[in-house]
Design an enzyme around this catalytic site. Sequence first.
Site, PDB file in Angstrom:
ATOM      1  N   HIS A 160      72.011   9.946 121.724  1.00 51.19           N
ATOM      2  CA  HIS A 160      72.958   8.908 121.331  1.00 51.19           C
ATOM      3  C   HIS A 160      72.154   7.628 121.073  1.00 51.19           C
ATOM      4  CE1 HIS A 160      76.166   5.885 121.955  1.00 51.19           C
ATOM      5  NE2 HIS A 160      77.035   6.849 121.728  1.00 51.19           N
ATOM      6  N   GLN A 184      77.755  11.889 129.207  1.00 50.44           N
ATOM      7  CA  GLN A 184      78.596  13.042 128.854  1.00 50.44           C
ATOM      8  C   GLN A 184      78.541  14.163 129.891  1.00 50.44           C
ATOM      9  OE1 GLN A 184      80.783  13.078 126.582  1.00 50.44           O
ATOM     10  NE2 GLN A 184      80.161  11.483 125.145  1.00 50.44           N
ATOM     11  N   LYS A 186      84.540   7.162 130.354  1.00 50.33           N
ATOM     12  CA  LYS A 186      84.505   8.561 129.899  1.00 50.33           C
ATOM     13  C   LYS A 186      84.899   9.520 131.008  1.00 50.33           C
ATOM     14  CE  LYS A 186      80.754   7.808 126.589  1.00 50.33           C
ATOM     15  NZ  LYS A 186      81.306   7.791 125.221  1.00 50.33           N
TER      16      LYS A 186
HETATM   17  C1  LIG Z   1      75.607  10.772 125.219  1.00 48.82           C
HETATM   18  C2  LIG Z   1      76.101   9.374 125.263  1.00 48.82           C
HETATM   19  N1  LIG Z   1      75.311   8.413 125.729  1.00 48.82           N
HETATM   20  C3  LIG Z   1      75.704   7.133 125.798  1.00 48.82           C
HETATM   21  C4  LIG Z   1      76.945   6.756 125.374  1.00 48.82           C
HETATM   22  C5  LIG Z   1      77.301   5.322 125.426  1.00 48.82           C
HETATM   23  O1  LIG Z   1      78.363   5.098 126.299  1.00 48.82           O
HETATM   24  P1  LIG Z   1      79.030   3.665 126.368  1.00 48.82           P
HETATM   25  O2  LIG Z   1      79.557   3.344 125.010  1.00 48.82           O
HETATM   26  O3  LIG Z   1      80.096   3.807 127.365  1.00 48.82           O
HETATM   27  O4  LIG Z   1      77.944   2.739 126.793  1.00 48.82           O
HETATM   28  C6  LIG Z   1      77.816   7.727 124.888  1.00 48.82           C
HETATM   29  C7  LIG Z   1      79.164   7.359 124.427  1.00 48.82           C
HETATM   30  O5  LIG Z   1      79.562   7.613 123.328  1.00 48.82           O
HETATM   31  C8  LIG Z   1      77.384   9.065 124.825  1.00 48.82           C
HETATM   32  O6  LIG Z   1      78.170  10.016 124.352  1.00 48.82           O
END
Ligand SMILES: Cc1ncc(COP(=O)(O)O)c(C=O)c1O
Lengths: 419, 419, 140, 140
Positions: free
Chosen positions: B132, B212, B235
Amino acid sequence: MAVEQLRRDVFDGSALRADFPVFDRPHRSGLPLAFLDSAASAPKPRSVIEAVADAYGHHYANVHRGIYELSEDATARFEGARRAVARFIGAPSDREIVFVRNATEAINLVAFSWGRTNVGAGDLILSTQMEHHANLVPWQQLATETGARLEYVAITDDGRLDLDDLRARLAQRPKLLAVGHVSNALGTINPIEEVSRLAHDAGALVVLDAAQSVPHMPVDVTRLGVDFLALSGHKMLGPSGIGALWGRRELLEAMPPFMTGGSMISKVTLEGTTWAEVPLKFEAGTPAIAEAAGLHAAIDYLEGIGMDAVRAHERFLFEQARDALAALPGVRLLGPESADEHAAVLSFVIDGVHPHDVATVFDHHGVAVRAGHHCAQPVMARYDLPATTRASLYVYNDLDDVERLVSAIRATQTLFGTA
Amino acid sequence: MAVEQLRRDVFDGSALRADFPVFDRPHRSGLPLAFLDSAASAPKPRSVIEAVADAYGHHYANVHRGIYELSEDATARFEGARRAVARFIGAPSDREIVFVRNATEAINLVAFSWGRTNVGAGDLILSTQMEHHANLVPWQQLATETGARLEYVAITDDGRLDLDDLRARLAQRPKLLAVGHVSNALGTINPIEEVSRLAHDAGALVVLDAAQSVPHMPVDVTRLGVDFLALSGHKMLGPSGIGALWGRRELLEAMPPFMTGGSMISKVTLEGTTWAEVPLKFEAGTPAIAEAAGLHAAIDYLEGIGMDAVRAHERFLFEQARDALAALPGVRLLGPESADEHAAVLSFVIDGVHPHDVATVFDHHGVAVRAGHHCAQPVMARYDLPATTRASLYVYNDLDDVERLVSAIRATQTLFGTA
Amino acid sequence: MDNLYRDFILEHYREPHNKGVLEPHDLHFADSNPTCGDEMSMTLQLDDAKQRVVDVAFDGRGCAISQASASILTDELRGMSLDELRAMDPGDVVENLGVPIGPARLKCALLSYKVLQGAVIGAEARWPDEADVLAGGSAP
Amino acid sequence: MDNLYRDFILEHYREPHNKGVLEPHDLHFADSNPTCGDEMSMTLQLDDAKQRVVDVAFDGRGCAISQASASILTDELRGMSLDELRAMDPGDVVENLGVPIGPARLKCALLSYKVLQGAVIGAEARWPDEADVLAGGSAP
Ligand SMILES: Cc1ncc(COP(=O)(O)O)c(C=O)c1O
Ligand SMILES: Cc1ncc(COP(=O)(O)O)c(C=O)c1O
């Protein structure tokens, strides 16, 4: 303004208490709660609590990226909250509002992003002796990392910014002046219009810590003439976990991002990344979505009262409390005398009793105040005090609360045998 | 595990929907909502919404500094939430839990604080092609600012980490490996125990993006052997605006602060500042107080189901969905085939229809999915796709939702004349 | 939805007008939709006075909305002056699509407009304010 | 509260025992309460074998709780060995105060213990875990 006129603007704080569930909570003293710590964080009205619950229950999805009804709804409400914040502080555009966790993060964002780009070795940064640690330590860190010099504008014995000292230091043409609008440790209201003018004449940008002003008085960034402004939702009847940075658009656009990740990018490849437009460039990751809805509701609540009325109410209560404290032997109030220069934040010492003990005794009388350095240790050092006791007032307070404060002081003095 | 055995662990997702008010909301399609976008952010159960409302209504004050009943109460609850997070991920001590806004901030904190201190010019940092943007862009920034090199571990055609490539790159003795536990773009579950062992053997620290995984399966930091872990509350059925960084205590203690301001200091003078102990050192300013209470309630809710049961439930639904999609012509699922290596995140393409159009058509059938690059543009580039459609499942989903997904795909293909 | 994916939209998607790259060209710009990463480029040929559009083409892959929007928009450009392009109202571009565009797909519908503005005024071109466009307001 | 500010606490506050600075001294440490900034220092003189406390004094200003706690704690230290000091249970220090200490005042009650530990084991001394102390648990 004559007290006569003020009285007319004044509303009955106790009537508003019905809107705040916390006042239904039984206090261990058996007495109703006299909440005098709003400067630390404010209770929430039912409308804010319900707005958050409704956002979570019926309008919640991640924002900005979803192609479905719920996410469109959540996004529209989130952006609606941004517009409400912009309007509330007179920002020319809602694109100039960056949602952050709190005023502290807002200031850190400027120090990291604008600071690391625009401040170099030997440059001068100005803060003041009156600042909350949030508007002081980030600049110390910036100075340490960049080799810039950091100086502090002096404060007078009665707790005002020393404008002569400010002028003298501005003559050295600093890059930036970080200054608070209202001091949480002294209650001082600083003359920001004048300060901004002086700073701009000297070529310095102005970062305004408005954590203690936006909740309590009309604030208009254009009228104040500042370049950045930091606020916290939780001090203005809104949720914890959300605050805002306002910055002039051309400054925000020229700044690099602070934190990076999702939502704030335009294009990511393994070789490098380009950024989204402002304000998204500064909002990495999933923001405080339902909290934005709650902040919007808090703004609606305050606008329902009217910020002029909020200020008049607090001004009246301040004058009453100031005069009552002046009549008590062994009690000394810090900060300027005049209600024009003093918000409804009463920082005081009781001879012979440490503020921690004051707060504990008060608590047993159902009076909630803060004791300590108020995250402003340099202010304590300036007046050679270990700490003070601070009573701060807001819309739900009234003259009864002022009386409760006075009786609690008397009870403390009796217990410690100092009266 | 045989499907027989799985079926026994499986609970009825539709029964849980009664706990989530969002499913009462009428959808414009007139159909009940098939919510298949939990990987972006999850709906909230009533218990979480009520915990937040109760925290605001009856237990709210600023934490850590107040000497009065309400603030003591708020502080005790806030620290109780910290203990709940520690326990939930098997952290040896709750002092190793730093509250942040989201997983993105958790990773940025490590990149700014640990990274700026421990990574220098010429050093190697490893991320992966599967990350991500939150676990990729902060490392790009770190590399750019420090002159370090950043390399990416390759992924295989079926969406797994290429362990041979990992080994080869580890042989260059990187300082750090930033890796995701579960890919939000592919659904891949990475073999973190093995990855950590390899990384540690090569002298690298492991930063695990568990955004995740923590919501969907048992996670134990000690068993996984990682050094830092990032998670997001929103999440895992919890509030927005709160997340956590876990780090090994000796690492956290040796790190400088990230943001600075109130609460995180030990002593401030105009000359300089010393820091509070961990975790407060990393929590500048007023934190997300009521949101911590909500996160605690979310953990209670998940523990009530049991994380093993959550995983078994999702595994079962994944297998059903995978097999149903495999039977559809013109539909291609990304990521590993085996449910051992694939979370309940189904990223797929429909020949001849752009994912944006897929999501819009689905929305009109009451099916909420995500379409786009999922904040993982390098994954899209790796498979030469502009975007994918992603259906992700959670506790409230059931076989009906899988059927709704299948019919929505068929309807899309009919509309676009591709079936 | 049946409103959104009307037959002419799907036809523009399957058989877009003005697709490709003009060589040589006077103006060129490429940009992407930040919410999905879809990329689009545009090339324009101008008259000898470099004032009016003689020919135009767009390229890139994307969804039915962005492709139809580019197809429809580019059909309109020939003969227009640069000043007219600069003064173009993003709300009109969306309206010309002839189907109801909600907030979630607005950037898809506006990508061609954004790329065109980039070609005419350069990289400072900004995405129009979505609230304004949705409210039927005028250019940013 | 009347429980907290019992007469003997107020007496220790007004007339603290062992207040001041010992010169010369073998051990010295100063620290502050991070929640309020109150500072306290302690000086200790040891026997010739540098094993046992011969004399001790504390200094600094603070609230009734921190002053009484330091006054009461220092009264106990003479004759104790360094090992005994290191093994001291912060819960016992709080209990020896003889009044009920809630979470908000715990750091006030523990400041003297923290400074003492600093004098004995150095700057690595950590604040004890508050939850443990309140739960009557043992040292961190
Ligand atoms: C694998 C992964 N890492 C990090 C994030 C980032 O999460 P957040 O937007 O809550 O910081 C996400 C969210 O989409 C994710 O799916
Ligand atoms: C003047 C001032 N500035 C900044 C802050 C920091 O606010 P927050 O803790 O919400 O970041 C405060 C809060 O105490 C304050 O009073």
